[in-house]
Structure formats: structure tokens, C-alpha cells
Design a protein around this motif. Structure first.
Motif, mmCIF file in Angstrom:
data_model
loop_
_atom_site.group_PDB
_atom_site.id
_atom_site.type_symbol
_atom_site.label_atom_id
_atom_site.label_comp_id
_atom_site.label_asym_id
_atom_site.label_seq_id
_atom_site.Cartn_x
_atom_site.Cartn_y
_atom_site.Cartn_z
ATOM 1 N N GLN A 37 -9.128 4.378 -8.796
ATOM 2 C CA GLN A 37 -9.932 5.774 -9.682
ATOM 3 C C GLN A 37 -8.488 6.596 -7.551
ATOM 4 O O GLN A 37 -8.433 7.647 -8.137
ATOM 5 N N SER A 38 -8.804 6.139 -6.560
ATOM 6 C CA SER A 38 -7.665 7.345 -5.456
ATOM 7 C C SER A 38 -5.980 6.745 -6.222
ATOM 8 O O SER A 38 -6.245 8.171 -5.812
ATOM 9 N N LEU A 39 -5.557 6.385 -6.902
ATOM 10 C CA LEU A 39 -4.378 6.536 -7.082
ATOM 11 C C LEU A 39 -4.223 7.902 -8.319
ATOM 12 O O LEU A 39 -3.839 7.861 -8.600
ATOM 13 N N LEU A 40 -5.328 6.956 -9.257
ATOM 14 C CA LEU A 40 -5.154 8.470 -10.371
ATOM 15 C C LEU A 40 -5.631 9.627 -9.969
ATOM 16 O O LEU A 40 -5.029 11.253 -10.428
ATOM 17 N N ALA A 41 -6.744 9.784 -8.865
ATOM 18 C CA ALA A 41 -6.946 11.308 -8.505
ATOM 19 C C ALA A 41 -5.472 11.625 -7.691
ATOM 20 O O ALA A 41 -5.522 12.860 -7.442
ATOM 21 N N ILE A 42 -4.486 10.954 -7.103
ATOM 22 C CA ILE A 42 -3.863 11.819 -6.174
ATOM 23 C C ILE A 42 -2.899 12.282 -7.271
ATOM 24 O O ILE A 42 -2.429 13.207 -7.214
ATOM 25 N N ILE A 43 -2.415 11.309 -8.269
ATOM 26 C CA ILE A 43 -1.459 11.449 -9.696
ATOM 27 C C ILE A 43 -2.280 12.587 -10.063
ATOM 28 O O ILE A 43 -1.616 13.470 -10.752
ATOM 29 N N GLY A 44 -3.168 13.339 -10.285
ATOM 30 C CA GLY A 44 -4.170 14.053 -10.847
ATOM 31 C C GLY A 44 -4.290 14.531 -12.548
ATOM 32 O O GLY A 44 -3.599 12.897 -13.630
ATOM 33 N N ILE A 103 0.552 -1.618 0.131
ATOM 34 C CA ILE A 103 -0.255 0.095 0.108
ATOM 35 C C ILE A 103 1.246 0.939 -0.207
ATOM 36 O O ILE A 103 0.419 2.089 -1.084
ATOM 37 N N PHE A 104 2.055 0.865 0.943
ATOM 38 C CA PHE A 104 2.453 2.481 1.016
ATOM 39 C C PHE A 104 3.538 2.451 -0.716
ATOM 40 O O PHE A 104 4.045 4.135 -0.938
ATOM 41 N N SER A 105 3.411 1.792 -0.953
ATOM 42 C CA SER A 105 4.705 1.551 -1.967
ATOM 43 C C SER A 105 4.091 2.517 -3.165
ATOM 44 O O SER A 105 4.444 2.981 -3.706
ATOM 45 N N LEU A 106 2.679 2.025 -3.473
ATOM 46 C CA LEU A 106 1.712 2.490 -5.184
ATOM 47 C C LEU A 106 1.390 3.715 -3.882
ATOM 48 O O LEU A 106 2.041 4.629 -5.530
ATOM 49 N N TYR A 107 0.809 3.940 -2.958
ATOM 50 C CA TYR A 107 0.097 5.462 -2.526
ATOM 51 C C TYR A 107 1.320 6.386 -3.124
ATOM 52 O O TYR A 107 1.757 7.896 -2.884
#
Length: 454
Positions: free
Chosen positions: A447-454, A320-324
Motif C-alpha cells: 500500500q505504501s508503494l502504491l501510494a507513492i506511485i499514485g 528497500i532503496f530500489s523498490l521505493y
């Protein structure tokens, strides 16, 4: 007293060869014993390769994207455990049968991860320099952060569960490379290199003709690099020496033959079953490498069961840490979103990393493979010295941290010197990829990962 025909024959043999009948029989016995050992080695390794090939075909036919080798690894492990409960003698016989093949894989383990790193210049040539600097920062900093988070988590969980660390089952280290092996590969290299210059299609195609010396450049690099003193190997890992040796060989051959570097690197990995290069053959062992981890896990099954809490909790948090963290830092340094997505699974083995990025639109699979392997190279080069400097002495924390932060290459680097860490490396290596794949297959997580990436 008369001499029998048998005695006369024996004396004739002794007079001509200088050996007595007993010595001759001993030589014959040694020859057949050596032949049986070689056949045993070929059969055990060949069966692992066959199992891997069959599983790949079955998964492709069923359109299953999950890596077949990881499935096979868990199947072998489960079968061994079940046999150990029911008929222990059979499980022991299986372990003994596959032992020669496992020794071969363990001895050459780092080589099977090298090919994609050798052709790295072809993979990253389209990345702008500014973006390359940002990616390098994420890769190196992310590796170190993931290593620390994983190791500290494992130690924290151990303090909570208060599980006493027992001695690890001893694992025999592979034998060192002999001077005969080095000279033999040197002869192969020189003959093949020279003949390829004068007869570039002697074996049908340029890739097949270059195959022997390109393979020999990797093998020699590993052999020579493995003979460096321990303090040197902490800085210059044999894997790095392999890569330099192969790329330098390709450069020299391209210069002398006037074909250039890129075409020669193209001969190294062709991705063609009918015209394979040296790299294709080495990559072909990766599935059997993953299958071999099942036997290491079975050998240390009691230890893994005893420390299940540390293993599963630390691997989950690490993934989880690595991805986010990758997504967040990518946004903070203003890395192009498509590139950030491409390097999201930086700490997950290539086979699973490629399946993970397939869930995201706009990802570049070539960059994914390249950056995953660069992460592994960083880990392979610095994992042991970094863990030592951070004073992580616990083999559980060291094994899980190495595999979770640098997947197969980190596993190969650490386990080559610390066999007692291999069981924890193996299970973390597999679970990290599996858990990462499961997470990214969930739409809400993507979707949460994409939201962080922007």
C-alpha cells in the motif's frame, strides 16, 4: 632363440600401426580416462538439472510461489555446512563430484540469461515511445543509484564493524574457447541455417528445425565476444554481442525465408515442453545456475560468516532503496502507474520479480521480465568499469553492489572476470530477491508503494 606368440602379436601390431604395445596401451588408457571424465561431467551436471526439475514439480504440486531453485540452493548450502561439521570427507567428496558440472555452468553462465533479451523486441513493442524513454531513464539511473548506495553502504558498515578483509579462496577461471570449438559451432550454424531454408520442417516443426542455428548464433556470439580485448569488453560485453548475433541471425533468416523477424524470434522461445526452442533450453539451466551458487558460497563460507554484517545490512538497504526509489521516480516523471508497478522489481532476478508483481493488480508480467533483463544487461555491460571509476576496490562491496543492482547478469559479468567476488554476488543475488519478495508480500508495504506511485 624362438619368438613367443605374444611377442609375435606385439610385433605385428607395431608393424601395422606404427605404435609399440606400450604406446597402444597408453592410448587406450587416455581414451578411457577421457571417457570417465566426460561421464563424470554429464552425471554431475545432470544431477543438478534433475534436482532443479524435481523441486519445481514439488513446488508446483504444493502451489508454492516461492522459487524452488533458491530454496534448493539454501538446502544444498546447509547440507554441505552440516556435513563439514560432522563428516568433512563427505562434504569434500560432494564438492569434488559436482565440480565438472559447476565448471560447465560457470563457463557458460552469461548465456543462460540471454534468451529473454533476444526476444525483447516482442516484449516492448506495445510500449509508447514517450513511456519507453521514461522507463529507460529509470532503469539506467536507478541501476547506477542502486549500485552506489549498495557499495557505499557495504563500505560504511565495514568501517563500523572494522572487520579485516582476508584473502579470498582462489577460484579457477574457466578455460578460454579454442578455435576448434568456434569452427565446430560455425559448421553447425551453416549446415542448420541452409537446411532450414530448404527444409523448414525437416525435424518435425519449424522451431525444432531452426533450433541448431539459433543456438549456434548465441554460442558463437559469446565465443567471439569473449575473445575481444579487455578494454573493448568493458564497453561491449560478450552478452551484448550474443544478443546482436542472435537477433541479426533471426532477421537474416526471416528476410531470406520471407517469414519476417517476429516468427523466427517466436521459434527461439516457444514455452512449449514438447516443442522447445533454443532459448527454452538455455533458460532451463537457470535453476541449476542458482543451485550452483550454493557450492560457491560453501567454498567461501568462512568469508561470508566473517562479513555477515556488511552483506545483510547492505542488501536490506539496497532492496528497500530500489523498490521505493523506482516508485518515487515513476511518479515524478509521470509514468503510467501500471508501468511503474511493472518495473518495481527491476533489480530482482526474473523468477522472483514475476512473483512480486503478481501481488499488484494491473502489472504487466511481460514488461517486468523485459525490464528486469534490460537492467541486467546495463549492469553486465558497465558494472566493472563503473566500479573501477568510482574506485570501489573492495571485492565485498563490488560483489554485493553488482548482484543487488543487476541480479544474475551483473553477477555473471563481474564473476567471470573476478571470481573472488562470486561468493558475495551469490549471497546478495539470493537475499535481494528473497527480501524483496518478503517485503512486497506485506500488505502495508504494498500500500505504501502504491501510494507513492499514485
Amino acid at each position: 632363440m624362438g619368438i613367443s606368440s605374444e611377442e609375435l602379436s606385439a610385433k605385428l601390431v607395431e608393424s601395422e600401426t606404427g605404435d609399440s604395445p606400450i604406446v597402444t596401451q597408453t592410448h587406450c588408457h587416455s581414451f578411457f580416462q577421457s571417457l570417465i571424465i566426460q561421464l563424470h561431467w554429464i552425471l554431475s551436471l545432470g544431477l543438478l538439472l534433475l534436482i532443479d526439475a524435481v523441486l519445481k514439480k514439488l513446488f508446483e504440486a504444493a502451489s508454492i510461489e516461492f522459487p524452488s531453485a533458491l530454496f534448493g540452493m539454501f538446502c544444498i548450502f546447509v547440507v554441505l555446512v552440516l556435513l563439514d561439521f560432522t563428516v568433512p570427507s563427505v562434504s569434500l567428496a560432494l564438492m569434488n563430484f559436482f565440480e565438472p558440472g559447476l565448471i560447465f555452468i560457470h563457463r557458460w553462465l552469461p548465456l543462460f540469461y540471454v534468451p529473454y533479451l533476444v526476444v525483447l523486441p516482442l516484449s516492448v513493442k506495445d510500449i509508447p515511445p514517450s513511456a519507453a524513454i521514461k522507463i529507460a531513464f529509470i532503469i539506467v539511473g536507478g541501476w547506477l543509484a542502486t549500485l552506489c548506495v549498495t557499495a557505499y553502504t557495504a563500505l560504511a558498515v565495514r568501517k563500523v564493524v572494522k572487520t579485516e578483509l582476508l584473502d579470498v579462496e582462489p577460484v579457477e577461471k574457466p578455460p578460454p574457447f579454442s578455435s576448434i570449438e568456434i569452427w565446430a559451432w560455425t559448421v553447425v550454424f551453416l549446415i542448420s541455417f541452409v537446411s532450414s531454408l530448404f527444409f523448414p520442417t525437416a525435424l518435425g516443426t519449424r522451431a525444432r528445425t531452426c533450433f541448431p542455428f539459433l543456438l549456434a548464433s548465441i554460442v558463437l556470439g559469446f565465443m567471439v565476444g569473449s575473445k575481444f580485448p579487455s578494454n573493448v569488453k568493458k564497453i561491449v560485453h560478450p552478452i551484448l554481442f550474443c544478443i546482436v548475433s542472435a537477433i541479426l541471425t533471426a532477421f537474416v533468416f526471416g528476410y531470406i525465408s520471407k517469414s519476417g523477424l517476429d516468427p523466427v524470434l517466436g521459434y527461439y522461445i516457444t514455452k512449449s515442453s514438447s516443442n522447445p526452442g533454443a532459448g527454452d533450453i538455455l533458460v532451463g539451466f537457470l535453476g541449476s545456475v542458482i543451485l550452483s551458487f550454493a557450492f560457491s558460497m560453501f567454498t567461501q563460507r568462512k568469508l561470508i560468516k566473517r562479513h555477515a554484517a556488511e552483506i545483510f545490512i547492505s542488501v536490506t538497504i539496497s532492496t528497500i532503496f530500489s523498490l521505493y526509489s523506482t516508485a518515487l521516480v515513476g511518479r515524478l516523471v509521470a509514468l503510467e502507474p501500471s508501468l511503474t508497478v511493472s518495473i518495481l522489481p527491476r533489480c530482482i532476478t526474473v523468477a522472483l520479480a514475476l512473483s512480486i508483481v503478481s501481488f499488484f493488480e494491473g502489472a504487466n508480467a511481460s514488461i517486468t521480465a523485459a525490464m528486469v533483463l534490460v537492467t541486467g544487461l546495463v549492469g553486465a555491460s558497465f558494472v566493472e568499469s563503473t566500479l573501477d571509476k568510482l574506485r570501489f576496490r573492495d571485492p565485498i562491496a563490488r560483489g554485493i553492489a553488482a548482484a543487488s543492482s543487476a541480479h544474475g547478469l551483473g553477477t555473471a559479468a563481474l564473476s567471470a572476470k573476478e571470481p573472488e567476488a562470486l561468493p558475495f554476488c551469490a549471497i546478495a543475488y539470493a537475499l535481494n530477491g528473497i527480501f524483496g519478495s518478503i517485503l512486497c508480500s506485506i500488505p502495508a508495504v504494498r500500500q505504501s508503494l502504491l501510494a507513492i506511485i499514485g
